[in-house]
Design an enzyme around this catalytic site. Structure first.
Site, PDB file in Angstrom:
ATOM      1  N   ASP A   2       0.876  -1.172   0.000  1.00 25.29           N
ATOM      2  CA  ASP A   2       0.000   0.000   0.000  1.00 25.29           C
ATOM      3  C   ASP A   2       0.911   1.219   0.000  1.00 25.29           C
ATOM      4  O   ASP A   2       1.520   1.547   1.019  1.00 25.29           O
ATOM      5  CB  ASP A   2      -0.896  -0.020   1.241  1.00 25.29           C
ATOM      6  CG  ASP A   2      -1.784   1.203   1.356  1.00 25.29           C
ATOM      7  OD1 ASP A   2      -1.642   2.153   0.545  1.00 25.29           O
ATOM      8  OD2 ASP A   2      -2.618   1.233   2.283  1.00 25.29           O
ATOM      9  N   ASN A  29       3.394   2.552 -10.803  1.00 28.27           N
ATOM     10  CA  ASN A  29       2.205   2.475 -11.644  1.00 28.27           C
ATOM     11  C   ASN A  29       0.912   2.668 -10.865  1.00 28.27           C
ATOM     12  O   ASN A  29      -0.162   2.618 -11.445  1.00 28.27           O
ATOM     13  CB  ASN A  29       2.177   1.121 -12.376  1.00 28.27           C
ATOM     14  CG  ASN A  29       1.077   1.043 -13.405  1.00 28.27           C
ATOM     15  OD1 ASN A  29       0.806   2.006 -14.103  1.00 28.27           O
ATOM     16  ND2 ASN A  29       0.434  -0.101 -13.498  1.00 28.27           N
ATOM     17  N   TYR A 105      -6.646  14.283 -11.194  1.00 27.70           N
ATOM     18  CA  TYR A 105      -5.779  13.260 -11.793  1.00 27.70           C
ATOM     19  C   TYR A 105      -4.763  13.901 -12.731  1.00 27.70           C
ATOM     20  O   TYR A 105      -3.560  13.609 -12.664  1.00 27.70           O
ATOM     21  CB  TYR A 105      -6.635  12.229 -12.530  1.00 27.70           C
ATOM     22  CG  TYR A 105      -5.850  11.125 -13.163  1.00 27.70           C
ATOM     23  CD1 TYR A 105      -5.403  10.037 -12.413  1.00 27.70           C
ATOM     24  CD2 TYR A 105      -5.549  11.148 -14.532  1.00 27.70           C
ATOM     25  CE1 TYR A 105      -4.679   9.009 -12.992  1.00 27.70           C
ATOM     26  CE2 TYR A 105      -4.830  10.121 -15.122  1.00 27.70           C
ATOM     27  CZ  TYR A 105      -4.399   9.057 -14.355  1.00 27.70           C
ATOM     28  OH  TYR A 105      -3.685   8.043 -14.924  1.00 27.70           O
ATOM     29  N   LYS A 109      -0.594  13.855 -12.414  1.00 27.61           N
ATOM     30  CA  LYS A 109       0.304  13.303 -13.426  1.00 27.61           C
ATOM     31  C   LYS A 109       1.265  14.373 -13.943  1.00 27.61           C
ATOM     32  O   LYS A 109       2.416  14.074 -14.287  1.00 27.61           O
ATOM     33  CB  LYS A 109      -0.487  12.649 -14.559  1.00 27.61           C
ATOM     34  CG  LYS A 109      -1.229  11.393 -14.112  1.00 27.61           C
ATOM     35  CD  LYS A 109      -0.269  10.368 -13.502  1.00 27.61           C
ATOM     36  CE  LYS A 109      -0.969   9.096 -13.081  1.00 27.61           C
ATOM     37  NZ  LYS A 109      -0.034   8.060 -12.622  1.00 27.61           N
ATOM     38  N   THR A 144      -8.474   0.017 -18.962  1.00 25.98           N
ATOM     39  CA  THR A 144      -8.242  -0.456 -17.597  1.00 25.98           C
ATOM     40  C   THR A 144      -9.474  -0.157 -16.759  1.00 25.98           C
ATOM     41  O   THR A 144     -10.379   0.564 -17.198  1.00 25.98           O
ATOM     42  CB  THR A 144      -7.035   0.257 -16.943  1.00 25.98           C
ATOM     43  OG1 THR A 144      -7.354   1.641 -16.770  1.00 25.98           O
ATOM     44  CG2 THR A 144      -5.775   0.101 -17.779  1.00 25.98           C
TER      45      THR A 144
END
Length: 186
Positions: A2, A29, A105, A109, A144
């Protein structure tokens, strides 16, 4: 492990040390996407994504650095996203410009890309880490669970660039942002 839990990350690092004595390849990842319209996102809403996508990445790299030092050809691949590309985010009408639900998000990134550059420069300045290559890589729009399997690329297609950069030679670049076609401007 984790990656949001310091104890879990330390245990993973200890396991790798006990079993192998070094770490040759680290692929960061882990990623979380909290779908919520941008105008509704609070700072508290952003904590999970930044905690996983940014702080978790830093936590893992920090814990694994002693093991990466022991490798003769250590590589770190930070999985980024096309959503971190400013040119795409500002292209009127594009999926990335209109995708307000990836508000946090995309920011995480983009942070991953900048951290990659900063780590690369720090490694180059440290004789014990100068051999470590670190790059951010976008796999493209891969089907995904993160996107409800809507991506048009398979997992195998998405893995091409990360595998390449995880195995790049000593003469390979470091501190860049890449896809399977090469350097990506961001």
């Amino acid at each position: 492990m984790d990656i949001t839990d310091e104890v879990s990350v330390r245990k993973a690092a200890q396991f790798v040390e006990d079993e192998y004595g070094r770490l040759d390849i680290l692929v960061n990842n882990a990623g979380v996407l909290n779908r919520k319209p941008a105008i509704e996102v609070s700072a508290d809403d952003m904590r999970l994504e930044f905690g996983t996508n940014v702080f978790g990445l830093v936590r893992v790299i920090h814990a694994m650095l002693p093991l990466l030092r022991e490798s003769s050809a250590a590589r770190i691949v930070n999985i980024s996203s096309d959503s971190a590309i400013f040119a795409k985010a500002t292209e009127q009408g594009s999926m990335f410009a209109r995708s307000h639900e990836s508000f946090s998000y995309s920011a995480t990134k983009t942070a991953v890309n900048m951290l990659t550059v900063k780590y690369a420069n720090a490694f180059l300045d440290d004789p014990e880490l100068a051999h470590v290559k670190i790059n951010a890589v976008t796999p493209g729009y891969v089907a995904t669970d993160l996107n409800g399997f809507q991506g048009h690329r398979s997992a195998d297609e998405g893995a091409r660039a990360p595998v390449y950069w995880a195995t790049v030679g000593d003469d390979g670049e470091t501190g860049g942002f890449f896809d399977e076609n090469g350097r990506v401007p961001w």
